[in-house]
Write an enzyme that holds these catalytic residues in place. Sequence first.
Site, mmCIF file in Angstrom:
data_model
loop_
_atom_site.group_PDB
_atom_site.id
_atom_site.type_symbol
_atom_site.label_atom_id
_atom_site.label_comp_id
_atom_site.label_asym_id
_atom_site.label_seq_id
_atom_site.Cartn_x
_atom_site.Cartn_y
_atom_site.Cartn_z
ATOM 1 N N HIS A 10 0.846 -1.194 0.000
ATOM 2 C CA HIS A 10 0.000 0.000 0.000
ATOM 3 C C HIS A 10 0.884 1.249 0.000
ATOM 4 C CE1 HIS A 10 -2.873 3.036 1.411
ATOM 5 N NE2 HIS A 10 -3.822 2.212 0.971
ATOM 6 N N GLU A 67 -2.695 2.736 -7.398
ATOM 7 C CA GLU A 67 -2.910 3.913 -6.566
ATOM 8 C C GLU A 67 -2.177 5.120 -7.156
ATOM 9 O OE1 GLU A 67 -3.158 2.907 -2.035
ATOM 10 O OE2 GLU A 67 -1.314 2.042 -2.819
ATOM 11 N N GLY A 118 -6.187 12.358 -1.323
ATOM 12 C CA GLY A 118 -6.178 13.321 -0.235
ATOM 13 C C GLY A 118 -5.383 14.579 -0.503
ATOM 14 N N SER A 146 -8.804 8.464 -5.194
ATOM 15 C CA SER A 146 -9.983 9.022 -4.531
ATOM 16 C C SER A 146 -11.233 8.765 -5.364
ATOM 17 C CB SER A 146 -9.799 10.521 -4.317
ATOM 18 O OG SER A 146 -8.761 10.760 -3.393
#
Length: 236
Positions: A86, A158, A164, A204
């Site tokens: 991650h 990702e 964010g 997101s």
Amino acid sequence: MNMNLEEGLKFAESVDKYFRERPSRKADVILCTPFIHLSGVSEILKGGNVSLGAQNCAAEASGAYTGEISANMIKSTGADYVIIGHSERRTYYFEDDRLLNKKTFLALKNGLKVIFCCGEVIKEREPGKHFIVVKRQLEEGLFNLSVKEMEMIVIAYEPVWAIGTGLTATPEQAQEMHQFIRGLVNEKYGSNCADDLPILYGGSCKPSNAGEIFSKPDVDGGLMVVLLLKKKILLR
């Protein structure tokens, strides 16, 4: 790192209830919890439509590694998945692809399916190095696996620069990278493996853009984060 044990179990119960009441929904749902929740959540999810996963695992099988949680320990709780690589593990704990490859082998050896994360930061996206970065992450982190082992892999892309930060990855940017990733897998493992490989979008997502992102041909779903803010549960 959200929710104490009581809150986590209560949330898991609500997720389990939601999907038991909607058995015809054509989606695979995996709830990846903090380590302290795994055993209790496993009992809640038994016989339901939601699978269980952990958020990380150790790079060693066992031994004097105080504070670490092994893949074997995770499997013993009833979990079937583990997230490896991650963006927060890469950024805050400096986990590189060789270490993540070691974790991946241990997870697979212990019967866990791996959700392997990859993606670029803003300083890599702006000069156009994002394809180079993701290719390296996959080659060093996954591409020494066998075809059979790759069947136990889910890839999550990702775009770290769009998480964010106020910046937003467009559905076209998501599709472009997912298509690139599937192409790399096709070159290495063949079309059958590439076509069957789930590739998730880990940027997101919100109600206003999720439908369009998930409608793209190479985007198979999303990697979402649950936040607990002032006792209100939100999805990011």
